[in-house]
Scaffold this motif. Structure first.
Motif, PDB file in Angstrom:
ATOM      1  N   ALA A   1       2.421  24.434  73.367  1.00 38.90           N
ATOM      2  CA  ALA A   1       2.560  25.227  74.594  1.00 38.90           C
ATOM      3  C   ALA A   1       3.539  26.383  74.440  1.00 38.90           C
ATOM      4  CB  ALA A   1       3.006  24.320  75.740  1.00 38.90           C
ATOM      5  N   GLN A   2       4.620  26.161  73.682  1.00 34.52           N
ATOM      6  CA  GLN A   2       5.699  27.151  73.681  1.00 34.52           C
ATOM      7  C   GLN A   2       6.261  27.454  72.293  1.00 34.52           C
ATOM      8  OE1 GLN A   2       7.118  25.043  77.816  1.00 34.52           O
ATOM      9  NE2 GLN A   2       8.719  25.755  76.464  1.00 34.52           N
ATOM     10  N   GLY A   3       5.485  27.139  71.231  1.00 30.68           N
ATOM     11  CA  GLY A   3       5.984  27.336  69.876  1.00 30.68           C
ATOM     12  C   GLY A   3       5.321  28.483  69.143  1.00 30.68           C
ATOM     13  N   CYS A   4       6.076  29.116  68.250  1.00 34.21           N
ATOM     14  CA  CYS A   4       5.564  30.228  67.441  1.00 34.21           C
ATOM     15  C   CYS A   4       5.062  29.688  66.107  1.00 34.21           C
ATOM     16  CB  CYS A   4       6.672  31.248  67.209  1.00 34.21           C
ATOM     17  SG  CYS A   4       6.193  32.595  66.093  1.00 34.21           S
ATOM     18  N   ASN A   5       3.810  29.947  65.779  1.00 33.39           N
ATOM     19  CA  ASN A   5       3.213  29.462  64.531  1.00 33.39           C
ATOM     20  C   ASN A   5       3.773  30.148  63.295  1.00 33.39           C
ATOM     21  OD1 ASN A   5       1.331  27.497  65.466  1.00 33.39           O
ATOM     22  ND2 ASN A   5       0.059  29.158  66.269  1.00 33.39           N
ATOM     23  N   ILE A   6       4.481  31.261  63.471  1.00 36.50           N
ATOM     24  CA  ILE A   6       5.030  31.992  62.329  1.00 36.50           C
ATOM     25  C   ILE A   6       6.422  31.487  61.970  1.00 36.50           C
ATOM     26  CG2 ILE A   6       5.675  34.255  61.437  1.00 36.50           C
ATOM     27  CD1 ILE A   6       2.692  33.901  61.780  1.00 36.50           C
ATOM     28  N   CYS A   7       7.371  31.571  62.889  1.00 36.46           N
ATOM     29  CA  CYS A   7       8.753  31.174  62.596  1.00 36.46           C
ATOM     30  C   CYS A   7       9.040  29.724  62.972  1.00 36.46           C
ATOM     31  CB  CYS A   7       9.734  32.102  63.299  1.00 36.46           C
ATOM     32  SG  CYS A   7       9.691  31.995  65.106  1.00 36.46           S
ATOM     33  N   LEU A   8       8.114  29.079  63.685  1.00 32.34           N
ATOM     34  CA  LEU A   8       8.202  27.665  64.065  1.00 32.34           C
ATOM     35  C   LEU A   8       9.275  27.384  65.116  1.00 32.34           C
ATOM     36  CD1 LEU A   8       7.708  25.928  60.593  1.00 32.34           C
ATOM     37  CD2 LEU A   8       5.975  26.622  62.262  1.00 32.34           C
ATOM     38  N   ASN A   9       9.790  28.410  65.769  1.00 35.03           N
ATOM     39  CA  ASN A   9      10.746  28.206  66.855  1.00 35.03           C
ATOM     40  C   ASN A   9      10.013  27.852  68.141  1.00 35.03           C
ATOM     41  OD1 ASN A   9      13.153  28.739  65.429  1.00 35.03           O
ATOM     42  ND2 ASN A   9      12.793  30.944  65.579  1.00 35.03           N
ATOM     43  N   ILE A  10      10.681  27.113  69.013  1.00 36.95           N
ATOM     44  CA  ILE A  10      10.131  26.735  70.313  1.00 36.95           C
ATOM     45  C   ILE A  10      10.929  27.467  71.388  1.00 36.95           C
ATOM     46  CG2 ILE A  10       9.769  24.844  71.946  1.00 36.95           C
ATOM     47  CD1 ILE A  10       9.359  22.998  69.569  1.00 36.95           C
TER      48      ILE A  10
ATOM     49  N   LEU B   1       3.184  32.573  51.397  1.00 37.86           N
ATOM     50  CA  LEU B   1       4.384  32.740  52.214  1.00 37.86           C
ATOM     51  C   LEU B   1       4.254  33.917  53.166  1.00 37.86           C
ATOM     52  CD1 LEU B   1       7.186  32.112  49.549  1.00 37.86           C
ATOM     53  CD2 LEU B   1       6.403  30.543  51.337  1.00 37.86           C
ATOM     54  N   THR B   2       3.662  35.004  52.679  1.00 37.06           N
ATOM     55  CA  THR B   2       3.517  36.204  53.507  1.00 37.06           C
ATOM     56  C   THR B   2       2.591  35.949  54.690  1.00 37.06           C
ATOM     57  OG1 THR B   2       3.867  37.601  51.560  1.00 37.06           O
ATOM     58  CG2 THR B   2       2.848  38.628  53.478  1.00 37.06           C
ATOM     59  N   LYS B   3       1.458  35.321  54.434  1.00 37.00           N
ATOM     60  CA  LYS B   3       0.514  35.040  55.526  1.00 37.00           C
ATOM     61  C   LYS B   3       1.083  34.023  56.505  1.00 37.00           C
ATOM     62  CE  LYS B   3      -4.245  33.572  56.451  1.00 37.00           C
ATOM     63  NZ  LYS B   3      -5.531  33.156  55.842  1.00 37.00           N
ATOM     64  N   THR B   4       1.783  33.009  55.990  1.00 37.76           N
ATOM     65  CA  THR B   4       2.256  31.913  56.828  1.00 37.76           C
ATOM     66  C   THR B   4       3.485  32.278  57.641  1.00 37.76           C
ATOM     67  OG1 THR B   4       1.422  30.346  55.178  1.00 37.76           O
ATOM     68  CG2 THR B   4       2.938  29.480  56.819  1.00 37.76           C
ATOM     69  N   TYR B   5       4.442  32.995  57.038  1.00 35.24           N
ATOM     70  CA  TYR B   5       5.724  33.224  57.698  1.00 35.24           C
ATOM     71  C   TYR B   5       5.993  34.671  58.086  1.00 35.24           C
ATOM     72  CZ  TYR B   5       6.461  28.480  56.125  1.00 35.24           C
ATOM     73  OH  TYR B   5       6.319  27.127  55.921  1.00 35.24           O
ATOM     74  N   LEU B   6       5.048  35.569  57.768  1.00 35.79           N
ATOM     75  CA  LEU B   6       5.173  36.957  58.214  1.00 35.79           C
ATOM     76  C   LEU B   6       3.969  37.410  59.035  1.00 35.79           C
ATOM     77  CD1 LEU B   6       6.631  38.630  54.977  1.00 35.79           C
ATOM     78  CD2 LEU B   6       7.884  37.887  57.020  1.00 35.79           C
ATOM     79  N   GLY B   7       2.830  36.734  58.855  1.00 35.03           N
ATOM     80  CA  GLY B   7       1.676  37.009  59.701  1.00 35.03           C
ATOM     81  C   GLY B   7       0.748  38.092  59.197  1.00 35.03           C
ATOM     82  N   PHE B   8       0.884  38.527  57.932  1.00 35.52           N
ATOM     83  CA  PHE B   8      -0.076  39.497  57.394  1.00 35.52           C
ATOM     84  C   PHE B   8      -0.449  39.083  55.975  1.00 35.52           C
ATOM     85  CE2 PHE B   8       4.061  41.205  56.179  1.00 35.52           C
ATOM     86  CZ  PHE B   8       3.872  41.665  54.886  1.00 35.52           C
TER      87      PHE B   8
END
Length: 372
Positions: A82-91, A279-286
């Motif tokens: 509901a409230q989490g970011c799939n890139i940085c994993l913060n809620i 790493l780039t696709k997973t944690y930066l989004g491109f």
């Protein structure tokens, strides 16, 4: 206690005391087992942590598994969806806060330079935008580097550096050149490098490339001081830097390297690294490396990963000394200064408080030596 006629003595309830790790929540029957766990786990405030249950994880990969894996923690998973970011994993506190964050968290792809847009020899030799600075009173300047390899040897399997790119923290190219290998090229690996014999015909000799890179990295610092403390020398960011430096026939002090392939929070396990593409696709989004590999793209990806990791705001663990190697040695021995009886009396929270990570967190790069 006196018992009346026919009365049975009260039953004693058997209660098993569990000693729970304050970081990863593992439980142990004996206190000494918890203490041994803390000594070898190297838990610290620098570990990735679940924003819901506050569990510490060894890597971002294990945190992602905790939140979204095949057997996720149910409550954490619901909140993350509901409230989490799939890139940085913060809620975040609300869906609105999450949406505002996503606009800043996902990067756009950098425009590749391409082999046909190489600068002239004159501009290759120019070190623009990197004035000599004294880094003893501020965070060190950072340079990212990537090399593209062609093949040498009878079967073309020997990696030879044929192209190198360096950028600054603002993603500006400060050095970019073709490199003339010391031995004949037997495989240009065109599908990956986009290079042909023509590109390397008038390439810069390797010794000149080495001199130029050293000039940028050393930043006017004496070699002895650079190797001991760093001084004015610049941090070098990249992916699998040991391999790139080996192909350039160069070396650089370990305490000045920031390798995204070996940084524990970004690794799959203690021994297994992820590719820069993953790493780039997973944690930066491109995405990068979708066709011909471009060293500028890889430099930008590594630099952005470094800046994302170093921007994390962790509470300091004691005093940071200018000697980066000394800092690591001091804190990996934290339990040795306590006697066994003292450790036995400590609560799980107190044990966690004296525990230190086995790697140097990149968030410390932005700290001044006197901060605590």
């Amino acid at each position: 206690m006196d018992l009346g006629p026919g009365e049975d003595p009260p039953k004693t309830l058997s209660v098993t005391v569990r000693h729970k790790c304050s970081a990863c929540f593992k439980q142990y029957k004996k206190k000494e087992h918890l203490i041994e766990h803390m000594k070898v786990s190297y838990h610290s405030i620098h570990e990735p942590k679940c924003g819901a249950c506050k569990k510490h994880c060894k890597s971002l990969e294990s945190l992602r598994e905790h939140l979204t894996g095949p057997l996720p923690k149910a409550n954490c998973s619901r909140l993350f969806v509901a409230q989490g970011c799939n890139i940085c994993l913060n809620i975040f506190e609300s869906p609105d806060a999450l949406n505002a964050h996503k606009e800043m968290c996902i990067f756009s792809s950098p425009a590749p330079i391409g082999p046909l847009r190489m600068p002239s020899v004159d501009s290759e030799m120019e070190n623009s935008g990197l004035p000599s600075v004294d880094n003893t009173s501020q965070g060190p300047q950072v340079v990212a580097m990537d090399c593209e390899m062609v093949g040498g040897g009878s079967d073309g399997s020997l990696d030879l550096c044929a192209r190198v790119c360096l950028i600054d923290e603002n993603e500006k190219v400060i050095f970019h050149s073709f490199v003339q290998p010391l031995i004949p090229v037997t495989n240009y690996r065109y599908d990956i490098t986009g290079l042909t014999e023509e590109h390397l015909r008038d390439a810069m000799p390797l010794n000149q490339v080495q001199e130029k890179i050293q000039e940028i990295l050393y930043n006017g610092e004496a070699i002895w001081r650079m190797r001991m403390e760093g001084g004015k020398a610049r941090l070098l960011v990249g992916h699998d830097l040991e391999h790139d430096l080996d192909c350039l026939r160069m070396n650089y002090p370990d305490h000045l390297l920031r390798d995204t392939a070996k940084y524990r929070p970004l690794m799959k396990t203690n021994l297994v690294s992820h590719s820069l593409k993953y790493l780039t696709k997973t944690y930066l989004g491109f995405e990068i490396q979708s066709g011909v590999h471009d060293p500028y793209e890889d430099c930008v990806a590594a630099m952005r990963l470094y800046k994302r990791m170093s921007a994390q705001d962790h509470q300091m663990e004691g005093t940071l000394t200018p000697d980066l190697t000394q800092y690591t040695q001091i804190y990996t021995k934290s339990f040795d200064s306590w006697k066994p009886k003292q450790l036995e009396k400590m609560s799980p929270d107190e044990l966690f408080k004296i525990s230190r990570s086995s790697y140097r967190c990149w968030c410390l790069d932005s700290r001044k030596p006197t901060e605590s």
